[in-house]
Design a protein around this motif. Structure first.
Motif, PDB file in Angstrom:
ATOM      1  N   GLN A 184      35.102 142.267  -8.322  1.00 13.45           N
ATOM      2  CA  GLN A 184      35.586 140.878  -8.235  1.00 13.45           C
ATOM      3  C   GLN A 184      34.827 140.108  -7.146  1.00 13.45           C
ATOM      4  N   ALA A 185      34.531 140.795  -6.032  1.00 17.29           N
ATOM      5  CA  ALA A 185      33.774 140.150  -4.945  1.00 17.29           C
ATOM      6  C   ALA A 185      32.377 139.758  -5.425  1.00 17.29           C
ATOM      7  N   ALA A 186      31.779 140.615  -6.272  1.00 19.73           N
ATOM      8  CA  ALA A 186      30.442 140.326  -6.802  1.00 19.73           C
ATOM      9  C   ALA A 186      30.473 139.074  -7.677  1.00 19.73           C
ATOM     10  N   VAL A 187      31.502 138.958  -8.526  1.00 17.53           N
ATOM     11  CA  VAL A 187      31.605 137.774  -9.393  1.00 17.53           C
ATOM     12  C   VAL A 187      31.848 136.518  -8.545  1.00 17.53           C
ATOM     13  N   THR A 188      32.701 136.643  -7.532  1.00 18.71           N
ATOM     14  CA  THR A 188      32.950 135.502  -6.626  1.00 18.71           C
ATOM     15  C   THR A 188      31.634 135.037  -6.004  1.00 18.71           C
ATOM     16  N   ASN A 189      30.850 135.989  -5.544  1.00 21.43           N
ATOM     17  CA  ASN A 189      29.565 135.687  -4.902  1.00 21.43           C
ATOM     18  C   ASN A 189      28.616 134.965  -5.867  1.00 21.43           C
ATOM     19  N   ILE A 190      28.616 135.422  -7.130  1.00 25.04           N
ATOM     20  CA  ILE A 190      27.764 134.804  -8.157  1.00 25.04           C
ATOM     21  C   ILE A 190      28.201 133.358  -8.415  1.00 25.04           C
ATOM     22  N   LEU A 191      29.528 133.146  -8.510  1.00 21.71           N
ATOM     23  CA  LEU A 191      30.039 131.802  -8.800  1.00 21.71           C
ATOM     24  C   LEU A 191      29.800 130.835  -7.629  1.00 21.71           C
ATOM     25  N   ARG A 192      29.862 131.369  -6.403  1.00 18.81           N
ATOM     26  CA  ARG A 192      29.682 130.505  -5.220  1.00 18.81           C
ATOM     27  C   ARG A 192      28.212 130.194  -4.915  1.00 18.81           C
ATOM     28  N   ALA A 193      27.312 131.038  -5.390  1.00 21.52           N
ATOM     29  CA  ALA A 193      25.889 130.873  -5.053  1.00 21.52           C
ATOM     30  C   ALA A 193      25.314 129.608  -5.679  1.00 21.52           C
ATOM     31  N   ASN A 194      24.559 128.868  -4.880  1.00 22.91           N
ATOM     32  CA  ASN A 194      23.840 127.711  -5.425  1.00 22.91           C
ATOM     33  C   ASN A 194      22.491 128.115  -6.009  1.00 22.91           C
ATOM     34  N   ASP A 195      21.896 129.184  -5.455  1.00 29.38           N
ATOM     35  CA  ASP A 195      20.540 129.509  -5.874  1.00 29.38           C
ATOM     36  C   ASP A 195      20.328 130.998  -6.166  1.00 29.38           C
ATOM     37  N   LEU A 196      20.946 131.877  -5.365  1.00 30.43           N
ATOM     38  CA  LEU A 196      20.645 133.302  -5.496  1.00 30.43           C
ATOM     39  C   LEU A 196      21.880 134.155  -5.207  1.00 30.43           C
ATOM     40  N   ALA A 197      22.138 135.123  -6.110  1.00 29.73           N
ATOM     41  CA  ALA A 197      23.174 136.136  -5.858  1.00 29.73           C
ATOM     42  C   ALA A 197      22.631 137.470  -6.336  1.00 29.73           C
ATOM     43  N   ILE A 198      22.988 138.540  -5.610  1.00 29.32           N
ATOM     44  CA  ILE A 198      22.480 139.876  -5.955  1.00 29.32           C
ATOM     45  C   ILE A 198      23.651 140.843  -6.124  1.00 29.32           C
ATOM     46  N   VAL A 199      23.614 141.585  -7.231  1.00 30.64           N
ATOM     47  CA  VAL A 199      24.613 142.633  -7.464  1.00 30.64           C
ATOM     48  C   VAL A 199      23.902 143.969  -7.313  1.00 30.64           C
ATOM     49  N   HIS A 200      24.284 144.719  -6.266  1.00 28.39           N
ATOM     50  CA  HIS A 200      23.684 146.038  -6.049  1.00 28.39           C
ATOM     51  C   HIS A 200      24.608 147.074  -6.684  1.00 28.39           C
ATOM     52  N   GLY A 201      24.149 147.660  -7.785  1.00 34.64           N
ATOM     53  CA  GLY A 201      24.998 148.568  -8.555  1.00 34.64           C
ATOM     54  C   GLY A 201      24.519 150.006  -8.535  1.00 34.64           C
ATOM     55  N   PRO A 202      25.033 150.831  -7.594  1.00 33.37           N
ATOM     56  CA  PRO A 202      24.696 152.262  -7.596  1.00 33.37           C
ATOM     57  C   PRO A 202      25.162 152.934  -8.891  1.00 33.37           C
ATOM     58  N   PRO A 203      24.721 154.178  -9.135  1.00 31.11           N
ATOM     59  CA  PRO A 203      25.075 154.856 -10.396  1.00 31.11           C
ATOM     60  C   PRO A 203      26.577 154.916 -10.652  1.00 31.11           C
ATOM     61  N   GLY A 204      26.944 154.542 -11.906  1.00 35.14           N
ATOM     62  CA  GLY A 204      28.338 154.704 -12.334  1.00 35.14           C
ATOM     63  C   GLY A 204      29.322 153.680 -11.799  1.00 35.14           C
ATOM     64  N   THR A 205      28.816 152.581 -11.187  1.00 34.81           N
ATOM     65  CA  THR A 205      29.748 151.628 -10.557  1.00 34.81           C
ATOM     66  C   THR A 205      30.137 150.452 -11.458  1.00 34.81           C
ATOM     67  N   GLY A 206      29.734 150.492 -12.725  1.00 32.92           N
ATOM     68  CA  GLY A 206      30.171 149.434 -13.645  1.00 32.92           C
ATOM     69  C   GLY A 206      29.430 148.117 -13.475  1.00 32.92           C
ATOM     70  N   LYS A 207      28.120 148.206 -13.257  1.00 34.54           N
ATOM     71  CA  LYS A 207      27.319 146.982 -13.062  1.00 34.54           C
ATOM     72  C   LYS A 207      27.337 146.099 -14.320  1.00 34.54           C
ATOM     73  N   THR A 208      27.182 146.748 -15.497  1.00 36.36           N
ATOM     74  CA  THR A 208      27.153 145.972 -16.748  1.00 36.36           C
ATOM     75  C   THR A 208      28.484 145.257 -16.969  1.00 36.36           C
ATOM     76  N   THR A 209      29.582 145.980 -16.757  1.00 37.00           N
ATOM     77  CA  THR A 209      30.923 145.390 -16.911  1.00 37.00           C
ATOM     78  C   THR A 209      31.066 144.164 -15.998  1.00 37.00           C
ATOM     79  N   THR A 210      30.604 144.306 -14.756  1.00 39.86           N
ATOM     80  CA  THR A 210      30.699 143.213 -13.775  1.00 39.86           C
ATOM     81  C   THR A 210      29.876 142.012 -14.228  1.00 39.86           C
ATOM     82  N   LEU A 211      28.642 142.283 -14.679  1.00 34.11           N
ATOM     83  CA  LEU A 211      27.761 141.187 -15.108  1.00 34.11           C
ATOM     84  C   LEU A 211      28.339 140.427 -16.290  1.00 34.11           C
ATOM     85  N   VAL A 212      28.898 141.177 -17.250  1.00 31.16           N
ATOM     86  CA  VAL A 212      29.457 140.527 -18.447  1.00 31.16           C
ATOM     87  C   VAL A 212      30.576 139.558 -18.045  1.00 31.16           C
ATOM     88  N   GLN A 213      31.484 139.996 -17.145  1.00 29.27           N
ATOM     89  CA  GLN A 213      32.573 139.109 -16.706  1.00 29.27           C
ATOM     90  C   GLN A 213      32.032 137.931 -15.884  1.00 29.27           C
TER      91      GLN A 213
END
Length: 635
Positions: A184-213
C-alpha cells in the motif's frame, strides 16, 4: 563526459560486439548449423499469402521439421526468405509480422512472390537486429536534444541526476485491504509522485500484484491512458493478463510470447478483427486479391496488350489496398483511443501503430533487467515514470565486456535508487520462502528488512525437515573439468542425483505422485546443465517424478519458484578460482527460488575464498544445515 554521449558510445560498443558474434555464427555456418543455433527455420512450407499495406506481400509459412529447436525468430525481427537452391541469389528481406508455434508471417518488400519460391527448399533466416539498436540510438539522441528544453526536459534532468523529483505530499494514503502495508505504501508513493516513483520488489514480494493495483489507481486518479512496458515479452504478457483480469481495457501491442486465447484477445489484430467496420475491409481485401490473382494468370511471355492489362489489374489491386489502408487506420485509431492501458516491450513502445502517442505516466517493469538506452524509448513519451524491479537480482545481458566494465551493466533503476532514496519503496513481505531460506539473502541484499508472511514462514516438506542444506564436497576429489569457456563437475552431478534420490524416496512416503513437490536443479554453468540433464535420464528411481523435475541455468529461473531447489555450484579447484560465481546477484536469484527446501552442493574450500559464500556457509552452520558429502558416501 556528457551523459548521453557516454551512453551512445557504450551502445556502439555493444552493437559492434553483438554484430561480430552474429556474423561469426552465420557467415561460415551451414543451414543446419544456423538452425541448431536458433537463427533459421528450414525447411519451411508456404501456407498462404495476401497483399498488405503499401506494395508489400505478407506470406504465411510453417516450419515442417525440427520443430522442437528453440529459435530467435520473433515478431518485429528482420528476416530473410531464401531458397537453398541458390541462397546468395534467391532471397528476399522482410519483417516478421506474426510468430506463434511453428507458424510465422513475414511481410516482404515485394508485391508478388518470385519464381524461385516455387522450386527448391525454402527457409527463413533471422537477420541482425539493427532495428532495436537504431531505436535505442535515436532515443538517446532525442533525450540529449530535449534535456535543456522546458517542460520536455524536466523528467530527463531528474533521471540523469541534475534536478530533484517532487511529490504531492498532501494526497491521502492509498488503502486497499488486498495489499499488505508495504505494498500500500508503494502505491501511495506512486500516486503522490510528480515525476518518479520506484518499487523495489525482492523475490516473492508481490511486485506484479502491487503494480496492477497502482495502475488501476493511477487511471482513476488521472483518467489518462497509461503505457506499461518491460524488457521481455513474458513480463509484458503477465502484466497484460493481470490488468485485463482487473477489468481494464488493455491493448497488447506486438506479438505475445504465450499464445493463450486470453492474451490473443488483447492484441491489436484481435481487437481490429472484432471492430464493426471490419466487414468492409474483408470485402475490399477479397476484391484486391482477386485482381492480383487475375494478374498472376498472365505468364511471363506475353505481348504489349497483355502487359498493359496485367499492369491495370495490379494498379486496381493497389488502389483498393490504399482504401483498405485508410479504413484500417481509422479502426486502429479507434481501438487505440479506447484502450486504458497500452502494453508493449521497451522497443515495441515505438511500434508504428503507437509511435506518436504521448502518455502522462509510463510504467517500466523488470527495470533491473532493462538496458538503459531501451528505457529511454518509452520514457520520452511520458511526464512521469514508475520503475519497478530488483537491482539485487540479474542485470541485463551485455555482450560487450568493455561496455559492461565501463558502466553499461548499471541500469537506470540502480542509478535512480542511489540518487533518490525518497522515491523508493521496498516491498518487505514475501510469500514464497520458508524464513530460513529467505534469511541469508535478506541480510546481504535487503538490509534484513524482509519478513516471511505467516502462510510461508514455517512451511516444510514434512515435519522436522530442515528447509536449508549446504552439502560440502571438500576433500571428496570432485574436481571441476574445464572445456573451452565452460566448466563441468561430473562427480558433483552424480552426487547431486544420489542425494535427490534419497530425498525423493523419503518424500514418497508423505506424498502421492499427483501432488508431489516440484523440483528445480540449477547451475550457473551451461555445460554442467547438459551433464545434469543426461544424469537425470540415467537415474531410474527419479523417472516416475520426471515431470516434476526441471533442470536449467539460474538465469532461466529468474521470476520462477519451486518447492525444492538444488544448486550445483560446480567449481572445485586448488587455485580457488570461482569465475562468474563471483556475480553474487546471480546467486541471490538461485537461492530465492525455493519455497520449502534449498540444497546447495559445493566445495567450501573453493567457495569460501569469497566473503559472500564464507558467510553463507557460516549461516548454514548456525541453522544446523551444514553436512559433509562424506556422510552420504556409503549410503
Amino acid at each position: 563526459m556528457d551523459y548521453f554521449k557516454k551512453q551512445l558510445d557504450l551502445l556502439k560498443l555493444e552493437r559492434e560486439t553483438d554484430r561480430q558474434s552474429y556474423q561469426q555464427m552465420t557467415t561460415t555456418s551451414s543451414v543446419a548449423e544456423r538452425r541448431a543455433n536458433g537463427l533459421t527455420w528450414y525447411p519451411i512450407a508456404i501456407r498462404g499469402s495476401e497483399m498488405s499495406r503499401g506494395d508489400y506481400l505478407t506470406v504465411e509459412v510453417e516450419r515442417t521439421t525440427h520443430q522442437d529447436i528453440p529459435h530467435q525468430l520473433r515478431f518485429g525481427a528482420s528476416a530473410m526468405l531464401f531458397s537453398n537452391h541458390d541462397p546468395k541469389e534467391d532471397h528476399l528481406e522482410g519483417t516478421i509480422s506474426y510468430q506463434g508455434g511453428n507458424r510465422l508471417k513475414i511481410t516482404l518488400r515485394t508485391d508478388e512472390l518470385p519464381e524461385w519460391a516455387n522450386d527448391g527448399k525454402l527457409g527463413i533466416d533471422v537477420l541482425f537486429d539493427d532495428n532495436s539498436y537504431d531505436e535505442m540510438q535515436n532515443a538517446l539522441k532525442q533525450a540529449d536534444a530535449l534535456q535543456d528544453k522546458s517542460p520536455e526536459g524536466k523528467l530527463i534532468k531528474i533521471l540523469t541526476g541534475t534536478q530533484k523529483p517532487s511529490f504531492h505530499e498532501e494526497l491521502a494514503p492509498y488503502v486497499n485491504p488486498r495489499l499488505n502495508a508495504s505494498q500500500q505504501a508503494a502505491v501511495t508513493n506512486i500516486l503522490r509522485a510528480n515525476d518518479l516513483a520506484i518499487v523495489h520488489g525482492p523475490p516473492g514480494t508481490g511486485k506484479t500484484t502491487t503494480l496492477v493495483q497502482a495502475i488501476k489507481a493511477l487511471i482513476q486518479q488521472d483518467r489518462q491512458q497509461i503505457l506499461v512496458v518491460a524488457p521481455s515479452n513474458t513480463a509484458v504478457d503477465l502484466l497484460s493478463e493481470k490488468l485485463s483480469d482487473e477489468g481494464l481495457n488493455v491493448l497488447r501491442v506486438g506479438n505475445p510470447a504465450r499464445v493463450s486465447e486470453r492474451l490473443t484477445a488483447l492484441t491489436l489484430d484481435s481487437k481490429v478483427s472484432e471492430h464493426s467496420s471490419i466487414k468492409e475491409i474483408k470485402r475490399l481485401k477479397k476484391q484486391a486479391n482477386e485482381f492480383r490473382d487475375m494478374a498472376h494468370k498472365y505468364k511471363r511471355n506475353f505481348g504489349k496488350a497483355e502487359r498493359e492489362q496485367r499492369k491495370a489489374l495490379f494498379d486496381e489491386a493497389r488502389k483498393i489496398m490504399k482504401e483498405v489502408g485508410n479504413t484500417e487506420q481509422y479502426i486502429i485509431d479507434d481501438v487505440i483511443a479506447k484502450a486504458q492501458v497500452i502494453t508493449a516491450t521497451l522497443v515495441g513502445a515505438n511500434h508504428y501503430t503507437v509511435k506518436n502517442l504521448q502518455y502522462h505516466t509510463v510504467v517500466i517493469d523488470e527495470a533491473g533487467q532493462a538496458l538503459e538506452p531501451a528505457c529511454w524509448i518509452p520514457i520520452l513519451k511520458a511526464q512521469k515514470v514508475v520503475l519497478a524491479g530488483d537491482h539485487c537480482q540479474l542485470s541485463p545481458t551485455i555482450k560487450s565486456e568493455e561496455a559492461a566494465r565501463k558502466g553499461f551493466s548499471t541500469t537506470l533503476l540502480e542509478k535512480c535508487t542511489l540518487l533518490y532514496p525518497e522515491t523508493v519503496t521496498l516491498l518487505e513481505e514475501q510469500y514464497r520462502m520458508h524464513e530460513t531460506i529467505m534469511g541469508y539473502s535478506s541480510g546481504i541484499f535487503y538490509g534484513d528488512k524482509l519478513k516471511a508472511h505467516a502462510s510461508v514462514a514455517h512451511h516444510l516438506l514434512f515435519n522436522n525437515d530442515n528447509p536449508l542444506s549446504f552439502v560440502d564436497t571438500a576433500g571428496c576429489g570432485f574436481d571441476e573439468k574445464s572445456e573451452g569457456t565452460s566448466t563441468t563437475n561430473p562427480e558433483e552431478a552424480v552426487f547431486l542425483f544420489r542425494h535427490l534420490t534419497m530425498l525423493v524416496t523419503e518424500l514418497s512416503t508423505h506424498y502421492q505422485p499427483k501432488d508431489f513437490p516440484t523440483v528445480a536443479v540449477i547451475s550457473p554453468y551451461k555445460q554442467q546443465i547438459q551433464l545434469l540433464k543426461e544424469q537425470l535420464l540415467h537415474t531410474p528411481a527419479l523417472q516416475p517424478y520426471a515431470d516434476k523435475i526441471s533442470v536449467n541455468t539460474i538465469d532461466s529461473f529468474q521470476g520462477q519458484e519451486r518447492d525444492i531447489v538444488y544448486i550445483s555450484m560446480t567449481r572445485s579447484n586448488t587455485e580457488n578460482k570461482i569465475g562468474f560465481l563471483s556475480d553474487t546477484r546471480r546467486m541471490n536469484v538461485a537461492m530465492t527460488r525455493a519455497r520449502k527446501k534449498l540444497v546447495v552442493i559445493g566445495d567450501s574450500g573453493t567457495l569460501s575464498q569469497l566473503a559472500f559464500y564464507a558467510g553463507f556457509i557460516s549461516y548454514a552452520e548456525n541453522k544446523n544445515a551444514y553436512q559433509s558429502a562424506w556422510e552420504f558416501m556409503d549410503m
